[in-house]
Design a protein around this motif. Structure first.
Motif, PDB file in Angstrom:
ATOM      1  N   VAL A  29     -18.005 -13.995  86.044  1.00  0.00           N
ATOM      2  CA  VAL A  29     -18.443 -12.767  86.714  1.00  0.00           C
ATOM      3  C   VAL A  29     -18.141 -12.817  88.213  1.00  0.00           C
ATOM      4  O   VAL A  29     -17.483 -11.937  88.754  1.00  0.00           O
ATOM      5  CB  VAL A  29     -19.951 -12.506  86.477  1.00  0.00           C
ATOM      6  CG1 VAL A  29     -20.404 -11.259  87.224  1.00  0.00           C
ATOM      7  CG2 VAL A  29     -20.245 -12.372  84.981  1.00  0.00           C
ATOM      8  N   VAL A  30     -18.585 -13.880  88.883  1.00  0.00           N
ATOM      9  CA  VAL A  30     -18.449 -13.945  90.337  1.00  0.00           C
ATOM     10  C   VAL A  30     -17.034 -14.362  90.752  1.00  0.00           C
ATOM     11  O   VAL A  30     -16.332 -13.620  91.439  1.00  0.00           O
ATOM     12  CB  VAL A  30     -19.508 -14.887  90.955  1.00  0.00           C
ATOM     13  CG1 VAL A  30     -19.330 -14.999  92.461  1.00  0.00           C
ATOM     14  CG2 VAL A  30     -20.920 -14.394  90.618  1.00  0.00           C
ATOM     15  N   GLU A  31     -16.595 -15.564  90.321  1.00  0.00           N
ATOM     16  CA  GLU A  31     -15.279 -16.065  90.748  1.00  0.00           C
ATOM     17  C   GLU A  31     -14.147 -15.131  90.309  1.00  0.00           C
ATOM     18  O   GLU A  31     -13.230 -14.852  91.075  1.00  0.00           O
ATOM     19  CB  GLU A  31     -15.055 -17.475  90.176  1.00  0.00           C
ATOM     20  CG  GLU A  31     -13.721 -18.080  90.544  1.00  0.00           C
ATOM     21  CD  GLU A  31     -13.464 -19.420  89.855  1.00  0.00           C
ATOM     22  OE1 GLU A  31     -12.289 -19.708  89.580  1.00  0.00           O
ATOM     23  OE2 GLU A  31     -14.433 -20.169  89.598  1.00  0.00           O
ATOM     24  N   GLN A  32     -14.215 -14.654  89.058  1.00  0.00           N
ATOM     25  CA  GLN A  32     -13.141 -13.799  88.552  1.00  0.00           C
ATOM     26  C   GLN A  32     -13.388 -12.318  88.832  1.00  0.00           C
ATOM     27  O   GLN A  32     -12.605 -11.471  88.422  1.00  0.00           O
ATOM     28  CB  GLN A  32     -12.920 -14.046  87.057  1.00  0.00           C
ATOM     29  CG  GLN A  32     -12.438 -15.456  86.789  1.00  0.00           C
ATOM     30  CD  GLN A  32     -12.120 -15.723  85.325  1.00  0.00           C
ATOM     31  OE1 GLN A  32     -12.430 -14.938  84.446  1.00  0.00           O
ATOM     32  NE2 GLN A  32     -11.492 -16.850  85.077  1.00  0.00           N
ATOM     33  N   ASP A  33     -14.486 -12.027  89.513  1.00  0.00           N
ATOM     34  CA  ASP A  33     -14.817 -10.658  89.916  1.00  0.00           C
ATOM     35  C   ASP A  33     -14.696  -9.691  88.740  1.00  0.00           C
ATOM     36  O   ASP A  33     -13.979  -8.692  88.787  1.00  0.00           O
ATOM     37  CB  ASP A  33     -13.908 -10.221  91.073  1.00  0.00           C
ATOM     38  CG  ASP A  33     -14.419  -8.950  91.743  1.00  0.00           C
ATOM     39  OD1 ASP A  33     -15.635  -8.673  91.635  1.00  0.00           O
ATOM     40  OD2 ASP A  33     -13.604  -8.235  92.343  1.00  0.00           O
ATOM     41  N   CYS A  34     -15.388 -10.029  87.642  1.00  0.00           N
ATOM     42  CA  CYS A  34     -15.285  -9.257  86.407  1.00  0.00           C
ATOM     43  C   CYS A  34     -16.683  -8.928  85.899  1.00  0.00           C
ATOM     44  O   CYS A  34     -17.434  -9.825  85.511  1.00  0.00           O
ATOM     45  CB  CYS A  34     -14.519 -10.073  85.361  1.00  0.00           C
ATOM     46  SG  CYS A  34     -14.305  -9.209  83.811  1.00  0.00           S
ATOM     47  N   VAL A  35     -17.005  -7.657  85.939  1.00  0.00           N
ATOM     48  CA  VAL A  35     -18.306  -7.233  85.418  1.00  0.00           C
ATOM     49  C   VAL A  35     -18.158  -7.037  83.911  1.00  0.00           C
ATOM     50  O   VAL A  35     -17.373  -6.215  83.450  1.00  0.00           O
ATOM     51  CB  VAL A  35     -18.761  -5.917  86.089  1.00  0.00           C
ATOM     52  CG1 VAL A  35     -20.064  -5.437  85.490  1.00  0.00           C
ATOM     53  CG2 VAL A  35     -18.896  -6.132  87.588  1.00  0.00           C
ATOM     54  N   TYR A  36     -18.878  -7.836  83.145  1.00  0.00           N
ATOM     55  CA  TYR A  36     -18.846  -7.694  81.690  1.00  0.00           C
ATOM     56  C   TYR A  36     -20.137  -8.258  81.119  1.00  0.00           C
ATOM     57  O   TYR A  36     -20.888  -8.951  81.797  1.00  0.00           O
ATOM     58  CB  TYR A  36     -17.616  -8.410  81.092  1.00  0.00           C
ATOM     59  CG  TYR A  36     -17.768  -9.898  80.920  1.00  0.00           C
ATOM     60  CD1 TYR A  36     -17.862 -10.447  79.650  1.00  0.00           C
ATOM     61  CD2 TYR A  36     -17.864 -10.754  82.020  1.00  0.00           C
ATOM     62  CE1 TYR A  36     -18.022 -11.821  79.488  1.00  0.00           C
ATOM     63  CE2 TYR A  36     -18.014 -12.109  81.855  1.00  0.00           C
ATOM     64  CZ  TYR A  36     -18.103 -12.637  80.592  1.00  0.00           C
ATOM     65  OH  TYR A  36     -18.274 -13.979  80.424  1.00  0.00           O
ATOM     66  N   GLN A  37     -20.401  -7.950  79.848  1.00  0.00           N
ATOM     67  CA  GLN A  37     -21.631  -8.378  79.189  1.00  0.00           C
ATOM     68  C   GLN A  37     -21.437  -9.771  78.594  1.00  0.00           C
ATOM     69  O   GLN A  37     -21.008  -9.913  77.460  1.00  0.00           O
ATOM     70  CB  GLN A  37     -22.001  -7.362  78.094  1.00  0.00           C
ATOM     71  CG  GLN A  37     -23.348  -7.627  77.458  1.00  0.00           C
ATOM     72  CD  GLN A  37     -24.497  -7.558  78.440  1.00  0.00           C
ATOM     73  OE1 GLN A  37     -24.623  -6.617  79.210  1.00  0.00           O
ATOM     74  NE2 GLN A  37     -25.343  -8.562  78.441  1.00  0.00           N
ATOM     75  N   ASP A  38     -21.754 -10.803  79.393  1.00  0.00           N
ATOM     76  CA  ASP A  38     -21.603 -12.184  78.930  1.00  0.00           C
ATOM     77  C   ASP A  38     -22.602 -12.498  77.826  1.00  0.00           C
ATOM     78  O   ASP A  38     -22.276 -13.158  76.851  1.00  0.00           O
ATOM     79  CB  ASP A  38     -21.782 -13.159  80.105  1.00  0.00           C
ATOM     80  CG  ASP A  38     -21.697 -14.608  79.669  1.00  0.00           C
ATOM     81  OD1 ASP A  38     -20.771 -14.957  78.905  1.00  0.00           O
ATOM     82  OD2 ASP A  38     -22.548 -15.408  80.079  1.00  0.00           O
TER      83      ASP A  38
END
Length: 149
Positions: A29-38
């Motif tokens: 989420v943070v490092e890859q700057d990807c908002v998704y439902q982990d």
């Protein structure tokens, strides 16, 4: 070398669950700057492969038996803490995951959905591309199948 533990969801301690979710969030989420439902409701079916260095979780995967995620056994959420990647712990955690699938699920038929920039890493572990590249959560991925040596 990492200290590897393999646990079902119910065997995880509260601290281990917190640490693995924190590590996944830190990278995906943070490092890859990807908002998704982990937190996707699949952790309860998975076996969790935890890699510890000096009691600190630095590597992780979750694995599924055939039919629980893909038709084949699968490995997902492959992650190593950013400041520990130089030690090549990704290979340790993946080797442990492949071995666990062989030992527990009695198969070497394994499918992964790999981020494209990691193809060479997975090729080194005997995973090879199948099909076309696709977007998953806005990041280019490719399906890869394990070829047992």
């Amino acid at each position: 070398m990492l200290n590897i533990k393999v646990k079902t969801f119910s065997e995880l301690t509260t601290k281990e669950l917190y640490d693995l979710l924190q590590l996944r969030s830190e990278v995906f989420v943070v490092e890859q700057d990807c908002v998704y439902q982990d937190i996707d409701g699949k952790d309860q079916k998975a076996l969790h492969v935890l890699g510890f260095k000096d009691e600190v979780l630095v590597g992780y995967t979750r694995i599924f038996k055939p039919g629980d995620y893909f038709e084949l056994a699968s490995i997902g959420r492959v992650v190593v803490k950013e400041n520990e990647r130089k030690h090549k712990y990704g290979y340790d955690i993946m080797d442990a995951s492949i071995k666990t699938i062989k030992d527990v699920f009695n198969t070497t038929d394994i499918k992964i959905s790999a981020q494209c920039y990691l193809k060479r890493f997975y090729n080194n572990l005997q995973f090879f591309e199948v099909g076309e590249q696709y977007l998953e959560d806005g990041i280019p991925h490719i399906a890869m199948i394990y070829e047992d040596k």
